[in-house]
Design an enzyme around this catalytic site. Structure first.
Site, mmCIF file in Angstrom:
data_model
loop_
_atom_site.group_PDB
_atom_site.id
_atom_site.type_symbol
_atom_site.label_atom_id
_atom_site.label_comp_id
_atom_site.label_asym_id
_atom_site.label_seq_id
_atom_site.Cartn_x
_atom_site.Cartn_y
_atom_site.Cartn_z
ATOM 1 N N GLU A 152 2.492 -2.318 21.018
ATOM 2 C CA GLU A 152 2.989 -3.690 21.079
ATOM 3 C C GLU A 152 4.397 -3.716 21.669
ATOM 4 O OE1 GLU A 152 2.822 -5.402 17.160
ATOM 5 O OE2 GLU A 152 1.062 -4.195 16.629
ATOM 6 N N LYS A 183 8.138 -4.469 21.986
ATOM 7 C CA LYS A 183 9.125 -4.772 20.942
ATOM 8 C C LYS A 183 10.040 -5.887 21.447
ATOM 9 C CE LYS A 183 12.294 -2.615 17.690
ATOM 10 N NZ LYS A 183 13.338 -3.654 17.846
ATOM 11 N N ASP A 210 12.944 -8.506 21.810
ATOM 12 C CA ASP A 210 14.365 -8.496 21.460
ATOM 13 C C ASP A 210 14.752 -9.891 20.993
ATOM 14 O OD1 ASP A 210 16.912 -7.655 21.096
ATOM 15 O OD2 ASP A 210 17.469 -7.652 23.213
ATOM 16 N N TYR A 232 3.171 -10.846 14.723
ATOM 17 C CA TYR A 232 2.674 -9.480 14.863
ATOM 18 C C TYR A 232 2.299 -8.781 13.563
ATOM 19 C CZ TYR A 232 7.663 -8.485 13.997
ATOM 20 O OH TYR A 232 8.925 -8.445 13.478
ATOM 21 N N LYS A 284 11.887 3.502 21.950
ATOM 22 C CA LYS A 284 12.929 2.713 22.600
ATOM 23 C C LYS A 284 13.171 3.151 24.035
ATOM 24 C CE LYS A 284 14.008 -0.060 19.278
ATOM 25 N NZ LYS A 284 15.415 -0.229 19.037
ATOM 26 N N CYS A 344 46.388 23.673 9.511
ATOM 27 C CA CYS A 344 46.107 22.256 9.300
ATOM 28 C C CYS A 344 47.212 21.418 9.932
ATOM 29 C CB CYS A 344 46.003 21.958 7.808
ATOM 30 S SG CYS A 344 45.821 20.195 7.428
ATOM 31 N N CYS A 398 49.091 19.475 6.676
ATOM 32 C CA CYS A 398 49.891 20.157 5.654
ATOM 33 C C CYS A 398 50.403 21.519 6.090
ATOM 34 C CB CYS A 398 49.100 20.294 4.358
ATOM 35 S SG CYS A 398 47.736 21.489 4.448
ATOM 36 N N CYS A 422 40.802 23.412 6.361
ATOM 37 C CA CYS A 422 42.142 23.588 5.805
ATOM 38 C C CYS A 422 42.012 24.202 4.421
ATOM 39 C CB CYS A 422 42.838 22.224 5.724
ATOM 40 S SG CYS A 422 44.322 22.218 4.702
ATOM 41 N N CYS A 459 46.815 19.278 0.182
ATOM 42 C CA CYS A 459 46.837 18.706 1.529
ATOM 43 C C CYS A 459 46.697 17.195 1.402
ATOM 44 C CB CYS A 459 45.698 19.266 2.377
ATOM 45 S SG CYS A 459 45.530 18.473 3.986
#
Length: 690
Positions: A121, A123, A125, A232, A320, A414, A417, A432, A438
């Site tokens: 089917e 789709k 929009d 549908y 899609k 890091c 820190c 880290c 930290c």
């Protein structure tokens, strides 16, 4: 973008968190405001990436996952309509190979090698709707909303001339027809031309025009705009008169509903592919917009056997159309630090329009990804909004690389820190080592603690958490629940006379009172939310619920973790050794125990109440399947057990109540006999379900 097969659990968890946040914002823009900032292709790719990660890491599925969410909350101004049967969304795929995997998955679930017929089917929009008929008369119309509750658009739907208001005799006494409201391209262009001539704001696309028209508070405005529908599927029905999707379309046609003329019954995968290619070819010529193709198992009996995942049917999928790409330059690469210490590189970009959305940054995932694609500052890159919360970099354009380009050096300390950032041998992410010392990690943990799926404390948003942390008002989660008593002036607030928070810029008595009210309202919390709020590595909302369901009380779970008793833990279907290790290690840190104990003096954690079926002999029981079932596939058996309120474990232990024996049952059957656990044949199991 790093392949999903190479993601670590921590990377997957972080990515799912980002995806949930981004798609929630996109849902609100799309469903509530009719003003999306993501194209359909971009949005679909994000959902697709989310689904793929959840497939590989099912225990990390969040309750706010895009796979569980259909739309957004009802917009004010419309009455609410609770759907008798939820209006579910569909899973997405983007290639014929993925469609083939879906078809094979259906066959595997049904334990058959025979071809299965699917209805193909287009789709549409547009905007989903539900139309309820009683004794053949249209009585109620609703939007999808969040899938459970929609908006009452009865009067607006009545203005759509293609929707029948009275059905012929012979229809079911109660009939709910569902479909899509759309605006034809011709009507869209005419409406925009009219608005432009009148100096009004025009619509971006037909979908926005349809949604904006259908959700007018004044039905007269809706009536002025030419909207159309395609039907549908169905919702509630008192007596189903069809046994296949194709047969349902025949009934719809006889009752006067418009159905898409391009619906095609496909006997096998080859015909499915042909239907997709044909729709791709004629897409531009169609008088309405489509964004893909939906495939549904044709036979209703097979649909019922296949059933549903959390919020999507196993018997349908949306294929899609492809995503869009664009070129831009990387202006900088910066490092973000998450609550578990993970260092994530992000590329800042020269803003570029990708399918109607301005993109200015993209995640680079980790240092391996940067090295593999040889991404550098100054590079021209291909951007695609797909598969990640932040748009992904598909690759670089080598011929446009600057002559003075240098490789990006990933930091070993890091950036927040200064602590060492190390990478374990079996992980792609660098972390880290500063822990809660930290600031980045401490702030992120606080933000996680009050997030929607955790304590969900209104008024404690990200910026306020950062502000309170910087001022020393909040150091850890336990501080939240002592904030009100400390506001009067203990050591922390002694520098201020009177009430401290009320004296802060931007705050006042009312806002402070509202904050304390919101905090106090969350002093009782469910067990799954509390476990999730703790921020244990690899423990997402789905895992937290599994733990709550199997332990019942937080004290029992905590005691097992402190004692390193993981037997019950790893026996839970969906909990692995790596996850168990992370949980145990969390409770071995004295700092974490101190915070938990402080929290438990301020709050109440409820015992878990299983809302599954309670009228079944399997309710609350732990079952294990072994051997080959004759009438069901293993997946069907587990699904039926869970639906009956049972817990499904992967191994037999003293906590097991029933072991379901199929053909060639092996060591699990022997273990059950050794422990004196009741065993059931497949037929006995099915009898219990009755």
């Amino acid at each position: 973008m790093k392949p999903i097969a190479e993601l670590t659990p921590e990377e997957a968890k972080a990515e799912l968190e980002y995806l949930a946040q981004e798609l929630a914002k996109a849902d609100a823009a799309y469903y509530q405001n009719d003003d999306p900032y993501l194209t359909d292709s971009e949005y679909d790719k994000l959902k697709h990436r989310n689904t793929d990660i959840e497939t590989r890491f099912p225990t990390l599925i969040r309750p706010d996952s895009p796979s569980k969410r259909i739309g957004a909350a009802v917009k004010s101004g419309f009455a609410k309509v609770v759907h008798t049967f939820p209006m579910l969304s569909l899973g997405d795929v983007f290639s014929i190979d993925e469609v083939a995997d879906f078809v094979m998955g259906v066959k595997r679930f049904l334990n058959t090698a025979e071809d299965i017929a699917f209805m193909s089917e287009p789709k549409i929009d547009g905007l989903s709707f539900s139309a309820r008929y009683e004794n053949g008369i249209f009585v109620k119309g609703a939007t999808r909303g969040d899938g459970t509750t929609g908006e009452d658009i009865t009067e607006n739907l009545k203005t759509i001339r293609s929707l029948p208001l009275k059905l012929p005799t012979g229809v079911p006494d109660i009939l709910e027809v569902r479909g899509e409201v759309y605006m034809a391209k011709e009507d869209f262009f005419a409406l925009n031309a009219k608005y432009a001539a009148e100096g009004k704001k025009t619509f971006a696309n037909p979908r926005n025009a349809a949604a904006g028209s259908l959700r007018q508070l004044d039905p007269k405005i809706t009536a002025e705009r030419n909207l159309s529908i395609f039907a549908y599927t169905w919702g509630e029905v008192s007596a189903r008169q069809w046994d296949s999707q194709a047969d349902f379309f025949n009934h719809l046609r006889d009752w006067g509903f418009p159905i898409n003329p391009n619906n095609t019954l496909c006997a096998n995968l080859k015909e499915i592919e042909q239907s997709f290619n044909r729709l791709m070819e004629i897409r531009a010529e169609l008088p309405y917009d489509i964004d893909g193709v939906v495939y549904k198992v044709n036979a209703i009996a097979l649909q019922e056997r296949l059933g549903f995942l959390t919020r999507t049917p196993r018997w349908a999928i949306a294929h899609k159309f492809p995503a869009e790409q664009a070129l831009t330059k990387i202006t900088a690469i910066r490092i973000q630090v998450g609550r578990t210490g993970a260092l994530t590189p992000v590329a800042d970009l020269e803003p570029v329009n990708v399918g109607g959305v301005m993109v200015s940054h993209a995640t680079l995932h980790n240092e391996d990804e940067i090295r593999r694609k040889d991404i550098r500052v100054g590079d021209t890159v291909i951007i695609q909004r797909a598969g990640d919360v932040i748009p992904q970099i598909v690759g670089i354009v080598p011929e446009k690389r600057p002559a003075d380009s240098v490789e990006f050096v990933f930091p070993t300390v890091c950036p927040v820190c200064g602590a060492h950032a190390i990478r374990e041998e079996d992980e792609a992410v660098r972390r880290c080592t500063g822990g809660l010392s930290c600031p980045a990690q401490a702030k992120e943990r606080l933000i996680h603690f009050v997030s929607r799926d955790a304590f969900d404390i209104a008024g404690l948003g990200d910026k306020i958490i950062e502000d309170f942390y910087a001022e020393g008002i909040l150091h850890n989660p336990a501080d939240i629940f002592t904030l009100q008593e400390r506001n009067g002036g203990d050591d922390l607030f002694s520098a201020a006379e009177g009430l401290y928070l009320e004296r802060k810029e931007g705050w006042g008595k009312k806002s402070v009172d509202n904050l304390f009210k919101a905090i106090n309202a969350k002093r009782t919390i469910s067990l799954p939310r509390f476990i999730y709020a703790l921020g244990i590595r690899q423990v997402g909302t789905a895992t937290a619920r599994l733990l709550a369901k199997n332990y019942g009380r937080f004290a029992d779970f905590m005691q097992d973790m402190i004692n390193k008793e993981t037997g019950k833990l790893v026996a839970i279907d969906g909990i692995g050794a790596s996850m168990a290790t992370d949980m145990v290690e969390f409770f071995q840190e004295q700092h974490n125990l101190d915070i938990i104990n402080r929290l438990l003096r301020q709050i109440t954690v409820e015992e878990f109440i299983d809302t599954s079926r309670t009228d079944s002999p399997l309710s609350g029981k732990t079952v294990v399947f072994t051997g080959t079932l004759e009438h069901l596939t293993r997946a069907e058996g587990k699904a039926k057990a869970l639906a009956a309120g049972a817990k499904v474990a992967g191994s037999v232990s003293k906590n097991t109540d029933f072991v379901i024996l199929g053909a060639d049952a092996g060591s699990k059957a022997a273990k059950a006999k050794e422990l004196g656990i009741m065993t059931l044949s497949e037929n006995e199991f099915l009898d219990l379900l009755q």
